[in-house]
Design an enzyme around this catalytic site. Sequence first.
Site, PDB file in Angstrom:
ATOM      1  N   CYS A 181       0.827  -1.205   0.000  1.00 44.07           N
ATOM      2  CA  CYS A 181       0.000   0.000   0.000  1.00 44.07           C
ATOM      3  C   CYS A 181       0.859   1.252   0.000  1.00 44.07           C
ATOM      4  CB  CYS A 181      -0.932  -0.002   1.208  1.00 44.07           C
ATOM      5  SG  CYS A 181      -1.932   1.501   1.355  1.00 44.07           S
ATOM      6  N   CYS A 190      -4.800  -3.410   7.035  1.00 45.63           N
ATOM      7  CA  CYS A 190      -4.639  -1.973   6.799  1.00 45.63           C
ATOM      8  C   CYS A 190      -5.864  -1.319   6.191  1.00 45.63           C
ATOM      9  CB  CYS A 190      -3.428  -1.733   5.899  1.00 45.63           C
ATOM     10  SG  CYS A 190      -3.531  -2.515   4.273  1.00 45.63           S
TER      11      CYS A 190
END
Length: 340
Positions: free
Chosen positions: A104, A196
């Site tokens: 990410c 996340c």
Amino acid sequence: MTLPTSSQTVYVGLSGGVDSSVAAALLKQQGYQVVGAYMKNWTRDIAGHRCPWEDDLKSAKSVAAHLGIELKVYDLQAEYRAAVVDAMVAAYQAGETPNPDVLCNELIKFQLFYDLCMTDGADLVATGHYARMEHGRLAMAVDERKDQTYFLYRLPEVAAARVIFPIGEYTKPRVRELAAELGLPTAQRKDSMGLCFVGRVPLKDFLSEFMELHPGNILDATGKIIGRHDGVELFTIGQRHGLGIGGGEPYYVLSKNIATAEVVVTTDPSVLQRDNYLIDRCRWWEEPSESQEYHVRIRHLGELLPCHLTELEEGVWRVKLAGLHRGVAVGQHAVLYRDN
């Protein structure tokens, strides 16, 4: 460290949490032209677990209103699904142990999001990560218990020159204090946990939404069947909890076979110890040296272990530890440190 006063425009990734809120407030105090930016990466509920994105966006809006700054919303869901979620699922299907947070940061926050901010007029991009930039190099945060450099080590070089981590000089308790002193609406908001992008969703529930899990036998080191599991993809080397084998000594995952869906366990954790492993697909911040002693960790906030590097072939290195370490699995990220 106090950042210089500047009229430059800084886009701050506002997640709705206390860390990014304080980052934005500090930059505004220092004279920057601050623009808040919320990344809408994921909105899908998983197996009855509600995705908190609406709460996060509402919180980010309240912070922007409190600070008197604009808030932009970037919808990155399609790109996030392809770059992070699909890659994560593929890694589990292959029997690896991936880390979606690293992906990410590399591909979404500091590549796609960074590029969009620059296109929209940003001079700099800031986030609420616990890390520092020193002379163009990534450095550990002052608060070693919150340090996030493990997740940031693949920060693209082009972004590194224009990224600021305002709270890297502070401890987490001090960040909370600053939020209260500044009257930020996130001062008492709890930190997000878990995956996340979807929060506190069990890995089994998440993966079941996107792939078929393959149940099978749990074997001891002699090959005797001692139990069953719900999916070979769910286990990682060295894992102790979640095996569902009761009684006697604790068991540890020794190996797994994706083709046969078998998980092999052991009661002797010493057989999981190793003093070296190979790394590839490296992102170097400086030229590696075989004579330099480094420290390495293979999980977020894991133990920093002394090591040396040897290049075996182009792009492939052996990490030789000074001692033994348990829990090394294919797909993990090995992050090397020189000093801080």
